[in-house]
Enzyme design. Structure first.
Site, PDB file in Angstrom:
ATOM      1  N   HIS A 237       0.862  -1.148  -0.189  1.00 14.18           N
ATOM      2  CA  HIS A 237       0.189   0.269  -0.188  1.00 14.18           C
ATOM      3  C   HIS A 237       0.827   1.096   0.095  1.00 14.18           C
ATOM      4  O   HIS A 237       2.052   1.646   0.798  1.00 14.18           O
ATOM      5  CB  HIS A 237      -0.613   0.246   0.989  1.00 14.18           C
ATOM      6  CG  HIS A 237      -1.812   1.078   1.370  1.00 14.18           C
ATOM      7  ND1 HIS A 237      -2.977   0.942  -0.071  1.00 14.18           N
ATOM      8  CD2 HIS A 237      -2.066   2.363   1.420  1.00 14.18           C
ATOM      9  CE1 HIS A 237      -3.741   1.859   0.741  1.00 14.18           C
ATOM     10  NE2 HIS A 237      -3.192   3.136   0.675  1.00 14.18           N
ATOM     11  N   ALA A 238       0.703   1.715  -1.619  1.00 16.50           N
ATOM     12  CA  ALA A 238       1.832   2.944  -1.114  1.00 16.50           C
ATOM     13  C   ALA A 238       2.037   4.327  -0.025  1.00 16.50           C
ATOM     14  O   ALA A 238       0.372   4.457   0.861  1.00 16.50           O
ATOM     15  CB  ALA A 238       0.856   4.484  -2.318  1.00 16.50           C
ATOM     16  N   HIS A 267       0.013  11.646  -5.483  1.00 17.21           N
ATOM     17  CA  HIS A 267      -0.877  11.934  -4.345  1.00 17.21           C
ATOM     18  C   HIS A 267       0.811  11.571  -3.551  1.00 17.21           C
ATOM     19  O   HIS A 267       0.605  12.268  -2.547  1.00 17.21           O
ATOM     20  CB  HIS A 267      -1.709  10.933  -3.887  1.00 17.21           C
ATOM     21  CG  HIS A 267      -1.648  10.709  -2.327  1.00 17.21           C
ATOM     22  ND1 HIS A 267      -3.457  10.932  -1.965  1.00 17.21           N
ATOM     23  CD2 HIS A 267      -1.748  10.182  -1.693  1.00 17.21           C
ATOM     24  CE1 HIS A 267      -3.362  10.884  -1.147  1.00 17.21           C
ATOM     25  NE2 HIS A 267      -2.799  10.301  -0.903  1.00 17.21           N
ATOM     26  N   GLU A 268       1.315  10.594  -3.342  1.00 18.07           N
ATOM     27  CA  GLU A 268       2.391  10.164  -2.554  1.00 18.07           C
ATOM     28  C   GLU A 268       3.942  11.788  -2.381  1.00 18.07           C
ATOM     29  O   GLU A 268       4.353  12.315  -0.994  1.00 18.07           O
ATOM     30  CB  GLU A 268       3.370   9.345  -2.490  1.00 18.07           C
ATOM     31  CG  GLU A 268       2.168   7.533  -2.649  1.00 18.07           C
ATOM     32  CD  GLU A 268       1.920   7.626  -1.210  1.00 18.07           C
ATOM     33  OE1 GLU A 268       2.277   8.304  -0.271  1.00 18.07           O
ATOM     34  OE2 GLU A 268       0.718   7.504  -0.935  1.00 18.07           O
ATOM     35  N   HIS A 271       2.991  14.371  -0.560  1.00 21.71           N
ATOM     36  CA  HIS A 271       2.906  14.119   1.204  1.00 21.71           C
ATOM     37  C   HIS A 271       5.121  14.312   1.714  1.00 21.71           C
ATOM     38  O   HIS A 271       4.973  15.125   2.320  1.00 21.71           O
ATOM     39  CB  HIS A 271       3.016  12.501   1.389  1.00 21.71           C
ATOM     40  CG  HIS A 271       1.638  12.450   1.528  1.00 21.71           C
ATOM     41  ND1 HIS A 271       0.783  12.946   2.549  1.00 21.71           N
ATOM     42  CD2 HIS A 271       1.533  11.007   1.276  1.00 21.71           C
ATOM     43  CE1 HIS A 271      -0.249  12.337   2.831  1.00 21.71           C
ATOM     44  NE2 HIS A 271       0.103  11.282   1.815  1.00 21.71           N
ATOM     45  N   GLU A 295      -3.763  14.773   2.828  1.00 22.27           N
ATOM     46  CA  GLU A 295      -4.252  13.761   1.690  1.00 22.27           C
ATOM     47  C   GLU A 295      -4.371  14.561   0.406  1.00 22.27           C
ATOM     48  O   GLU A 295      -4.762  13.948  -0.592  1.00 22.27           O
ATOM     49  CB  GLU A 295      -4.918  13.063   2.208  1.00 22.27           C
ATOM     50  CG  GLU A 295      -5.144  11.843   3.640  1.00 22.27           C
ATOM     51  CD  GLU A 295      -3.501  10.966   2.936  1.00 22.27           C
ATOM     52  OE1 GLU A 295      -3.137  10.784   1.722  1.00 22.27           O
ATOM     53  OE2 GLU A 295      -2.601  10.723   4.299  1.00 22.27           O
ATOM     54  N   HIS A 395      -6.579   0.157   5.539  1.00 25.16           N
ATOM     55  CA  HIS A 395      -6.137   1.425   6.782  1.00 25.16           C
ATOM     56  C   HIS A 395      -7.042   0.782   7.596  1.00 25.16           C
ATOM     57  O   HIS A 395      -6.493   1.429   9.210  1.00 25.16           O
ATOM     58  CB  HIS A 395      -6.953   2.530   6.652  1.00 25.16           C
ATOM     59  CG  HIS A 395      -6.517   2.939   5.397  1.00 25.16           C
ATOM     60  ND1 HIS A 395      -6.748   2.965   3.795  1.00 25.16           N
ATOM     61  CD2 HIS A 395      -5.878   4.660   5.371  1.00 25.16           C
ATOM     62  CE1 HIS A 395      -6.048   3.325   2.943  1.00 25.16           C
ATOM     63  NE2 HIS A 395      -5.834   4.353   3.758  1.00 25.16           N
ATOM     64  N   TYR A 405      -9.258  11.007   4.556  1.00 25.29           N
ATOM     65  CA  TYR A 405      -9.472  11.775   2.925  1.00 25.29           C
ATOM     66  C   TYR A 405     -11.072  11.764   2.029  1.00 25.29           C
ATOM     67  O   TYR A 405     -10.609  12.244   0.795  1.00 25.29           O
ATOM     68  CB  TYR A 405      -9.799   9.753   2.198  1.00 25.29           C
ATOM     69  CG  TYR A 405      -7.984   9.525   2.475  1.00 25.29           C
ATOM     70  CD1 TYR A 405      -7.108   9.784   2.144  1.00 25.29           C
ATOM     71  CD2 TYR A 405      -8.171   7.311   3.251  1.00 25.29           C
ATOM     72  CE1 TYR A 405      -5.756   8.778   2.846  1.00 25.29           C
ATOM     73  CE2 TYR A 405      -7.024   7.562   4.342  1.00 25.29           C
ATOM     74  CZ  TYR A 405      -5.975   7.996   3.750  1.00 25.29           C
ATOM     75  OH  TYR A 405      -4.308   7.047   3.877  1.00 25.29           O
TER      76      TYR A 405
END
Ligand code: X8Z
Ligand code: ZN
Length: 496
Positions: A237-238, A267-268, A271, A295, A395, A405
């Site tokens: 999971h990323a 998305h990553e 962060h 997020e 999660h 999210y």
């Protein structure tokens, strides 16, 4: 300090160790989950099963992949019950009623006010979801027949192209009308040019750099995990990491060359760029304004991955004609609007689990009650308490709060609208890319570098000029689509 962690260990060292072990065990079980698809000789992992959900049009293969994966939850039930007990013990030692209340306390307002705020946002977007749901159900009924997809029942979850029915863009080709001839999945273009996982990340990095943000440090490229290693089991999971809270930034992901992962890479990196921007804050403020901001950032950038942008960077040769805009909006709605009720329900379920309103004997029944009420989806066949379906979502066994999210799904459109305006957009929001806009970059940086040193409305204001979370950005973005959806269908039989 009481609010910095998602899990508070009880002070008894044995209980503290037990809690750590429980979460590690559940996460390990999840990451090692496998299933042997019907008619196949070998067991496969979640990524391969997800591919079946996305690509197969055979109801029995879909059901098999769905049910096969969901078995992973069963063995986690006992551990989960104990985890809830110990996590609550830790939260209570710090003065919270339970872990759900602790999670709801992180938004610069009383926890009950936050719960109402979430409900307000949901009510703003619910009509749009209902329109999308009604339209998709009628199209799926046309494809699979009314026995498989009855027009007055929740949609069976295995027909929506995703293991959790949380985003539906993989079924775009099934549900788009024939006159929407353009395709918006980037996968074929990425595969055709032989894109490597590293290049996927480079594309995303160069978008952030175009806004005036600094390139990633060399250590990012040396230390990140971009592909699934062959010699050991990993959590695929990323995720994005800030190892030293300064500049040891990394991502951990099993990148596949797909349009979906192209978005996830943005998305990553969102962060990582956020983490770097607040690195000069005092230690306790090295976090986002609230977790929804963290997020939302990378997703905001991904909203600017428009067909025009893709042509500009040479990834696609031609841009679909503006007459195909409704197709683009439908594709985006299947990704983003479909997600909203799922984003909401995971923690509505967990809040009640932590408070005790949902006892262990009702874990699965209540999960499906919420899935039906909010998403309007049903399991492929009846489920009972021998199953533990919530744990089939990353999660839950990993103790990652999920309301972030839902907030991000709304905030990213509020950010996009504000940035587009700041960058001088005049046309429709879905056609606008902030690529190369220094003014957009300046605002993003102003928000990010505050970290969590100020209450989140201040950070929101730095980027948007607004102090309230507002679904108006999302509704504006999809307004042309909503009109079109409603013209296609009556919404009378959508979920309540
Ligand atoms: O878990 C994630 C990210 C890591 S923070 C990949 N997401 C949620 C999910 O996969 O369920 C991003 C969208 C929602
Ligand atoms: Zn994330």
């Amino acid at each position: 300090m009481r609010l910095t962690l998602p899990l508070i260990a009880p002070s008894d060292p044995r209980e503290s160790e037990e809690l750590t072990r429980l979460v590690a065990t559940m996460q390990g079980t999840y990451s090692k989950g496998r299933h042997t698809p019907a008619g196949s000789a070998e067991s496969v992992d979640l990524q391969a099963l997800s591919r079946i959900l996305a690509e197969s049009r055979d109801p029995s293969a879909l059901e098999d992949a769905w049910s096969g994966w969901h078995r992973v939850g069963r063995s986690m039930r006992t551990d989960f019950v104990r985890y809830v007990e110990l996590a609550n013990r830790g939260s209570r030692e710090l003065g919270f009623a339970d872990t759900g209340e602790m999670w709801r306390s992180k938004y610069d307002m009383p926890p009950d006010t936050f719960a109402r705020e979430v409900e307000r946002l949901w009510q703003e977007v619910r009509p749009l979801y209902r329109s999308l749901h009604a339209y998709v159900r009628s199209r799926l009924a046309a494809v699979y027949g009314p026995d498989e997809v009855p027009s007055d029942r929740p949609i069976p979850a295995h027909f929506l192209g995703n293991m959790w029915a949380q985003s539906w863009e993989s079924i775009y080709p099934l549900v788009a009308p024939p006159e929407f001839s353009a395709r918006f999945d980037l996968t074929p273009a990425l595969v055709a040019r032989g894109t490597s996982p590293e290049q996927m990340v480079k594309f995303a990095e160069s978008f952030f750099v175009s806004l005036g943000l600094p390139t990633l440090p060399a250590s990012f490229w040396e230390r990140s995990m971009l592909v699934r290693p062959r010699d050991r089991e990993v959590v695929c999971h990323a995720s994005a990491w800030d190892i030293d809270f300064v500049d040891d930034l990394r991502i951990k992901m099993c990148i596949e060359i797909t349009g979906d992962d192209f978005t996830t890479v943005h998305h990553e990196l969102g962060h990582n760029f956020y983490q770097r921007a607040y690195a000069r804050q005092p230690f306790l403020f090295r976090d986002s304004a609230h977790d929804g901001f963290h997020e939302a950032l990378g997703d905001t950038i991904a909203l600017s991955v428009t067909p025009e942008y893709l042509r500009e960077i040479g990834l696609v040769a031609e841009v679909p004609d503006p007459s195909q805009d409704l197709g683009l909006l439908l594709y985006r709605a299947l990704e983003k609007v479909a997600f909203l009720p799922f984003g909401l329900l995971v923690d509505r379920w967990r809040w009640d689990v932590f408070s005790g309103a949902i006892p262990p004997s009702e874990y699965n029944r209540t999960w499906w009650e919420l899935k039906e009420r909010y998403q309007g989806v049903a399991p492929p066949s009846p489920r009972d308490e021998g199953e533990f379906d919530p744990a089939a979502k990353y999660h839950v066994p990993s103790n990652v709060p999920y309301m972030r999210y839902f907030l991000a799904a709304i905030l990213q459109f509020q950010f996009h609208r504000a940035l587009a305006r700041a960058a001088g957009a005049t046309g429709p929001l879905h056609r606008f890319s902030i690529y190369g806009s220094r003014e957009a970059g300046r605002r993003i940086q102003a928000m990010m570098e505050m970290g969590s040193s100020r209450e989140w409305p201040d950070a929101l204001e730095a980027l948007t000029g607004e102090r309230r979370m507002d679904a108006g950005g999302l509704l504006d973005y999809f307004a042309p689509l909503q009109r079109w959806l409603d013209a296609q269908t009556r919404t009378g039989s959508a979920p309540s």
